[in-house]
Write a protein that holds these residues in place. Sequence first.
Motif, mmCIF file in Angstrom:
data_model
loop_
_atom_site.group_PDB
_atom_site.id
_atom_site.type_symbol
_atom_site.label_atom_id
_atom_site.label_comp_id
_atom_site.label_asym_id
_atom_site.label_seq_id
_atom_site.Cartn_x
_atom_site.Cartn_y
_atom_site.Cartn_z
ATOM 1 N N TYR A 84 0.818 -1.209 0.000
ATOM 2 C CA TYR A 84 0.000 0.000 0.000
ATOM 3 C C TYR A 84 0.856 1.264 0.000
ATOM 4 O O TYR A 84 1.911 1.329 0.635
ATOM 5 C CB TYR A 84 -0.908 0.017 1.227
ATOM 6 N N ALA A 85 0.364 2.254 -0.724
ATOM 7 C CA ALA A 85 0.927 3.598 -0.673
ATOM 8 C C ALA A 85 -0.030 4.483 0.108
ATOM 9 O O ALA A 85 -1.227 4.189 0.210
ATOM 10 C CB ALA A 85 1.130 4.151 -2.079
ATOM 11 N N ARG A 118 -5.287 5.634 1.669
ATOM 12 C CA ARG A 118 -4.397 4.473 1.610
ATOM 13 C C ARG A 118 -4.900 3.580 0.486
ATOM 14 O O ARG A 118 -6.063 3.177 0.470
ATOM 15 C CB ARG A 118 -4.407 3.734 2.950
ATOM 16 N N TYR A 119 -4.027 3.282 -0.467
ATOM 17 C CA TYR A 119 -4.464 2.532 -1.647
ATOM 18 C C TYR A 119 -3.397 1.521 -2.046
ATOM 19 O O TYR A 119 -2.198 1.728 -1.821
ATOM 20 C CB TYR A 119 -4.762 3.486 -2.803
ATOM 21 N N LEU A 150 -10.020 5.635 3.568
ATOM 22 C CA LEU A 150 -10.033 7.095 3.666
ATOM 23 C C LEU A 150 -10.134 7.564 5.100
ATOM 24 O O LEU A 150 -10.915 7.029 5.887
ATOM 25 C CB LEU A 150 -11.213 7.673 2.875
ATOM 26 N N GLU A 151 -9.332 8.571 5.438
ATOM 27 C CA GLU A 151 -9.483 9.338 6.673
ATOM 28 C C GLU A 151 -9.608 10.801 6.284
ATOM 29 O O GLU A 151 -8.863 11.278 5.434
ATOM 30 C CB GLU A 151 -8.282 9.138 7.596
ATOM 31 N N GLY A 152 -10.524 11.528 6.918
ATOM 32 C CA GLY A 152 -10.734 12.922 6.553
ATOM 33 C C GLY A 152 -11.807 13.052 5.495
ATOM 34 O O GLY A 152 -12.861 12.414 5.576
ATOM 35 N N ILE A 155 -14.350 0.090 -3.700
ATOM 36 C CA ILE A 155 -14.810 0.102 -2.309
ATOM 37 C C ILE A 155 -13.976 1.088 -1.506
ATOM 38 O O ILE A 155 -12.741 1.067 -1.560
ATOM 39 C CB ILE A 155 -14.712 -1.305 -1.685
ATOM 40 N N VAL A 156 -14.661 1.976 -0.770
ATOM 41 C CA VAL A 156 -13.999 2.930 0.119
ATOM 42 C C VAL A 156 -14.373 2.587 1.559
ATOM 43 O O VAL A 156 -15.554 2.562 1.904
ATOM 44 C CB VAL A 156 -14.414 4.380 -0.190
ATOM 45 N N ARG A 157 -13.378 2.348 2.374
ATOM 46 C CA ARG A 157 -13.595 2.060 3.784
ATOM 47 C C ARG A 157 -13.184 3.269 4.623
ATOM 48 O O ARG A 157 -12.111 3.832 4.411
ATOM 49 C CB ARG A 157 -12.793 0.828 4.209
ATOM 50 N N SER A 158 -14.053 3.636 5.576
ATOM 51 C CA SER A 158 -13.761 4.786 6.436
ATOM 52 C C SER A 158 -14.527 4.662 7.747
ATOM 53 O O SER A 158 -15.759 4.594 7.741
ATOM 54 C CB SER A 158 -14.133 6.104 5.742
ATOM 55 N N ARG A 159 -13.818 4.584 8.834
ATOM 56 C CA ARG A 159 -14.386 4.577 10.188
ATOM 57 C C ARG A 159 -15.543 3.569 10.331
ATOM 58 O O ARG A 159 -16.604 3.885 10.839
ATOM 59 C CB ARG A 159 -14.851 5.971 10.574
ATOM 60 N N GLY A 160 -15.324 2.348 9.889
ATOM 61 C CA GLY A 160 -16.341 1.322 10.044
ATOM 62 C C GLY A 160 -17.417 1.318 8.986
ATOM 63 O O GLY A 160 -18.312 0.486 9.008
ATOM 64 N N GLN A 161 -17.329 2.237 8.042
ATOM 65 C CA GLN A 161 -18.290 2.294 6.937
ATOM 66 C C GLN A 161 -17.625 1.788 5.662
ATOM 67 O O GLN A 161 -16.427 1.981 5.451
ATOM 68 C CB GLN A 161 -18.767 3.732 6.725
#
Length: 425
Positions: free
Chosen positions: A202-203, A232-233, A246-248, A263-269
């Motif tokens: 991951y980058a 992060r990808y 994703l964060e932010g 698919i985008v993962r962020s804070r449990g979503q």
Amino acid sequence: MWNTPEQTHKSLTNQMNKDRIEHLFHLYLDGSCTSAELDELKLGLMNPDNEADLNDSLDRIWDDMKQKEQADLSKERAKALFENIVSQPQKNKINLPIWKTMAAAAVLLITLSTALFFYFESNPEINHSAKSAVLSFPDAAPGGNKALLTLPGGEVINLSSDQEGLRVKGDQLIYADGSTVINGQHKKGLGIQNQLAQVTGYAEFRTPIGGKYEIILSDGTKVLLNANSKLRYPVQFSPKSRIVELEGEGYFEVSKSKEHPFIVRSRGQEVKVLGTEFNISSYDDNEAVKTTLLNGSVKLSRSIGKEGAGENIVLKPGQQSEWNLNRSGIRVREVDVTEVMDWKEGLFLFNDEPIKEIMKRVARWYDVEVVYAGNMDNIRFVGSYSRNKNLKNLLKNIELTGKVVFKVEFDSNGKERRIMVKANY
């Protein structure tokens, strides 16, 4: 031959120029504007073709006003500038329409300076004699193009502030203008390899406070990160799916591929799409994760939380989902996507927004710390302000409402900025 109302409107608006706008607006501020001049001003201000001249003129008017004249703009006077000129009925909330271009907000909101106007409810306890500290502090420049890229091998690249974005193309990192990334710099015509070549892992693409940047991933998906955000990808997407974290806050234009869902993962979503445009706001200092769909469709699911784990929601364009760990269920509502996407278009748009939410956005963009003194629960604003302008003028305009005053602290180098927001009651 008498002109039709449409012909009269066209004639008046076409002849409106900077000098005329300034002259009529000065007359209005002085209280000497005739009914005919007021009609002419009203027609000119409501014509989107005059938007650029309007902004320049109002900026110049503001700069020419003495501090005492600015202080004399009481809440009743400021409200009248909006209600009387545009003939908007008094109400607690202004519904901002969807503009084709965001700059049109300046025309509708009828600002006194740099596309900013604040509307607020009358409060007899407001202290209009409170002394402002805003004019005396060193100004803070707005954020800009800033980002860091951490490659799988650990190399950190400080991306060029002269560029707006970069693209992952094969084993190369290329800036938007076609130049190749070399230790954060850009040189045209060079096709060197980097750690993306034949590497798995991951980058991490990250914007600091006060930064924004765009990246085009290897599949063609565009991601624009707002300030203080991280994507992060994988260097190489798997054959079955494309998963990022994703964060932010980030705006996504996903490249279509029915065989490879994005698919985008962020804070449990988890947001699953095939190809669409959407925005996710997932800052740690906000209670809720908000996902807004602009085009296409997305499917949301949550895997953590008190209740509702595994719940699935499908959004339609113009809808926004909202959920947090302390509340069961995902809430869905219709929103004005223009307000949600203001940051992407270089604006702050505030629509009956609490002062604390406004200052969160200000803190992220201008890299300042914000603290509060007094009760902020009922302090809300409506307004528009360019994210390309400095901080001082924004705070100055907010203070003119009489609802809050600011105290700003800097160190000797102009850094470590701290803003105290004090309720002005």
